[in-house]
Design a protein around this motif. Structure first.
Motif, PDB file in Angstrom:
ATOM      1  N   ASP A 133       0.800  -1.232   0.000  1.00  0.00           N
ATOM      2  CA  ASP A 133       0.000   0.000   0.000  1.00  0.00           C
ATOM      3  C   ASP A 133       0.830   1.277   0.000  1.00  0.00           C
ATOM      4  O   ASP A 133       0.282   2.373   0.137  1.00  0.00           O
ATOM      5  CB  ASP A 133      -0.942  -0.004   1.213  1.00  0.00           C
ATOM      6  CG  ASP A 133      -1.933  -1.158   1.149  1.00  0.00           C
ATOM      7  OD1 ASP A 133      -2.456  -1.418   0.048  1.00  0.00           O
ATOM      8  OD2 ASP A 133      -2.180  -1.806   2.182  1.00  0.00           O
ATOM      9  N   TRP A 134       2.146   1.173  -0.153  1.00  0.00           N
ATOM     10  CA  TRP A 134       3.041   2.337  -0.062  1.00  0.00           C
ATOM     11  C   TRP A 134       3.879   2.492  -1.327  1.00  0.00           C
ATOM     12  O   TRP A 134       4.400   1.520  -1.842  1.00  0.00           O
ATOM     13  CB  TRP A 134       3.940   2.209   1.175  1.00  0.00           C
ATOM     14  CG  TRP A 134       3.126   2.353   2.419  1.00  0.00           C
ATOM     15  CD1 TRP A 134       2.411   1.374   3.056  1.00  0.00           C
ATOM     16  CD2 TRP A 134       2.895   3.549   3.131  1.00  0.00           C
ATOM     17  NE1 TRP A 134       1.752   1.902   4.128  1.00  0.00           N
ATOM     18  CE2 TRP A 134       2.021   3.236   4.205  1.00  0.00           C
ATOM     19  CE3 TRP A 134       3.332   4.870   2.993  1.00  0.00           C
ATOM     20  CZ2 TRP A 134       1.586   4.191   5.115  1.00  0.00           C
ATOM     21  CZ3 TRP A 134       2.898   5.815   3.895  1.00  0.00           C
ATOM     22  CH2 TRP A 134       2.035   5.473   4.938  1.00  0.00           C
ATOM     23  N   SER A 188       1.055   6.922   0.972  1.00  0.00           N
ATOM     24  CA  SER A 188      -0.071   6.011   0.831  1.00  0.00           C
ATOM     25  C   SER A 188      -1.363   6.810   0.947  1.00  0.00           C
ATOM     26  O   SER A 188      -1.422   7.834   1.625  1.00  0.00           O
ATOM     27  CB  SER A 188      -0.036   4.939   1.923  1.00  0.00           C
ATOM     28  OG  SER A 188      -1.059   3.975   1.709  1.00  0.00           O
ATOM     29  N   LYS A 189      -2.358   6.327   0.263  1.00  0.00           N
ATOM     30  CA  LYS A 189      -3.688   6.930   0.311  1.00  0.00           C
ATOM     31  C   LYS A 189      -4.503   6.202   1.383  1.00  0.00           C
ATOM     32  O   LYS A 189      -4.307   5.012   1.614  1.00  0.00           O
ATOM     33  CB  LYS A 189      -4.350   6.774  -1.061  1.00  0.00           C
ATOM     34  CG  LYS A 189      -5.568   7.594  -1.269  1.00  0.00           C
ATOM     35  CD  LYS A 189      -6.011   7.509  -2.727  1.00  0.00           C
ATOM     36  CE  LYS A 189      -7.215   8.392  -2.933  1.00  0.00           C
ATOM     37  NZ  LYS A 189      -7.660   8.363  -4.330  1.00  0.00           N
ATOM     38  N   ALA A 190      -5.404   6.927   2.035  1.00  0.00           N
ATOM     39  CA  ALA A 190      -6.248   6.303   3.056  1.00  0.00           C
ATOM     40  C   ALA A 190      -7.035   5.145   2.456  1.00  0.00           C
ATOM     41  O   ALA A 190      -7.607   5.267   1.369  1.00  0.00           O
ATOM     42  CB  ALA A 190      -7.202   7.332   3.659  1.00  0.00           C
ATOM     43  N   GLN A 196      -1.993  -1.047  11.333  1.00  0.00           N
ATOM     44  CA  GLN A 196      -3.012  -0.100  10.883  1.00  0.00           C
ATOM     45  C   GLN A 196      -2.834   1.225  11.609  1.00  0.00           C
ATOM     46  O   GLN A 196      -2.455   1.253  12.774  1.00  0.00           O
ATOM     47  CB  GLN A 196      -4.400  -0.673  11.166  1.00  0.00           C
ATOM     48  CG  GLN A 196      -5.544   0.202  10.749  1.00  0.00           C
ATOM     49  CD  GLN A 196      -6.870  -0.501  10.980  1.00  0.00           C
ATOM     50  OE1 GLN A 196      -7.319  -1.243  10.149  1.00  0.00           O
ATOM     51  NE2 GLN A 196      -7.476  -0.269  12.128  1.00  0.00           N
ATOM     52  N   ASP A 247      -9.649   8.597   9.384  1.00  0.00           N
ATOM     53  CA  ASP A 247      -9.059   8.000   8.191  1.00  0.00           C
ATOM     54  C   ASP A 247      -8.209   6.811   8.609  1.00  0.00           C
ATOM     55  O   ASP A 247      -7.442   6.887   9.572  1.00  0.00           O
ATOM     56  CB  ASP A 247      -8.210   9.025   7.448  1.00  0.00           C
ATOM     57  CG  ASP A 247      -9.060  10.200   7.006  1.00  0.00           C
ATOM     58  OD1 ASP A 247      -9.992   9.980   6.210  1.00  0.00           O
ATOM     59  OD2 ASP A 247      -8.817  11.319   7.477  1.00  0.00           O
ATOM     60  N   PHE A 258      -5.362   4.006   7.487  1.00  0.00           N
ATOM     61  CA  PHE A 258      -4.275   3.682   6.568  1.00  0.00           C
ATOM     62  C   PHE A 258      -3.759   2.294   6.889  1.00  0.00           C
ATOM     63  O   PHE A 258      -3.507   1.982   8.048  1.00  0.00           O
ATOM     64  CB  PHE A 258      -3.113   4.673   6.719  1.00  0.00           C
ATOM     65  CG  PHE A 258      -3.409   6.042   6.208  1.00  0.00           C
ATOM     66  CD1 PHE A 258      -3.018   6.419   4.924  1.00  0.00           C
ATOM     67  CD2 PHE A 258      -4.072   6.958   6.997  1.00  0.00           C
ATOM     68  CE1 PHE A 258      -3.285   7.691   4.452  1.00  0.00           C
ATOM     69  CE2 PHE A 258      -4.352   8.237   6.530  1.00  0.00           C
ATOM     70  CZ  PHE A 258      -3.956   8.603   5.250  1.00  0.00           C
ATOM     71  N   SER A 259      -3.569   1.488   5.859  1.00  0.00           N
ATOM     72  CA  SER A 259      -2.913   0.202   6.024  1.00  0.00           C
ATOM     73  C   SER A 259      -1.417   0.456   6.163  1.00  0.00           C
ATOM     74  O   SER A 259      -0.858   1.311   5.482  1.00  0.00           O
ATOM     75  CB  SER A 259      -3.167  -0.681   4.799  1.00  0.00           C
ATOM     76  OG  SER A 259      -2.291  -1.789   4.815  1.00  0.00           O
TER      77      SER A 259
END
Length: 170
Positions: free
Chosen positions: A33-34, A51-53, A134, A149, A151-152
């Motif tokens: 996810d990054w 990374s996006k939420a 998380q 929000d 984020f992983s």
């Protein structure tokens, strides 16, 4: 890789504080996810991961992209500097709260961004992100809307290592 997100991330660096861009960011790698990028700033390398939420909650009708960025500027001795982009303007004087597993951190806010209060807090947040799975960030918009929000952190450690390697940070 999701092309619209990649294009957005490439353009993100243009708006990071202290950035004077004569070049476009260079994509380095993706780790779950990054995403990792570099750019030349005043002839020195700047490396960042973003990374996006994964999930955004709150009673809002319109909101911009929600991103988390960690930046290395080794020439300025700024390593692992965190920045949260919330997609709205924060309520003046209100901190945002990061929760990573059982750890909580405050971010001071200005406009649509949040930052750690000092480099010691940046380091503590990055350390918690490396250990965690998380991250939740809670904030309040200028209109009083509460948001959370998620984020992983999947891939964060590998992305952080890749950004550190690209900027020759140990």
């Amino acid at each position: 890789m999701k092309k619209p997100f990649l294009i957005f991330c490439l353009n993100l660096i243009l708006f990071l504080p202290g950035t004077v861009c004569a070049q476009k960011p260079k994509f380095i790698s993706v780790h779950k996810d990054w995403y990792v990028f570099t750019i030349k700033q005043k002839s020195t390398d700047v490396c960042y991961l973003t990374s996006k939420a994964a999930k955004s909650e709150g009673n809002y009708s319109k909101r911009g992209d929600v991103l988390f960025v960690v930046t290395h500027r080794p020439a300025e001795k700024e390593l692992g500097v965190i920045n949260f982009r919330t997609g709205y303007s924060f309520k003046k004087g209100m901190d945002a709260v990061i929760t990573i597993d059982n750890d909580k951190f405050l971010l001071f806010t200005q406009g649509s961004d949040g930052w750690a209060k000092d480099s010691k807090t940046d380091k503590a947040i990055v350390k918690a992100m490396i250990r965690g799975t998380q991250m939740l960030i809670a904030g309040i918009s200028s209109r009083g809307t509460k948001t959370t929000d998620t984020f992983s952190l999947s891939g964060f450690t590998a992305a952080y290592k890749a950004a550190s390697k690209a900027c020759k940070v140990k």
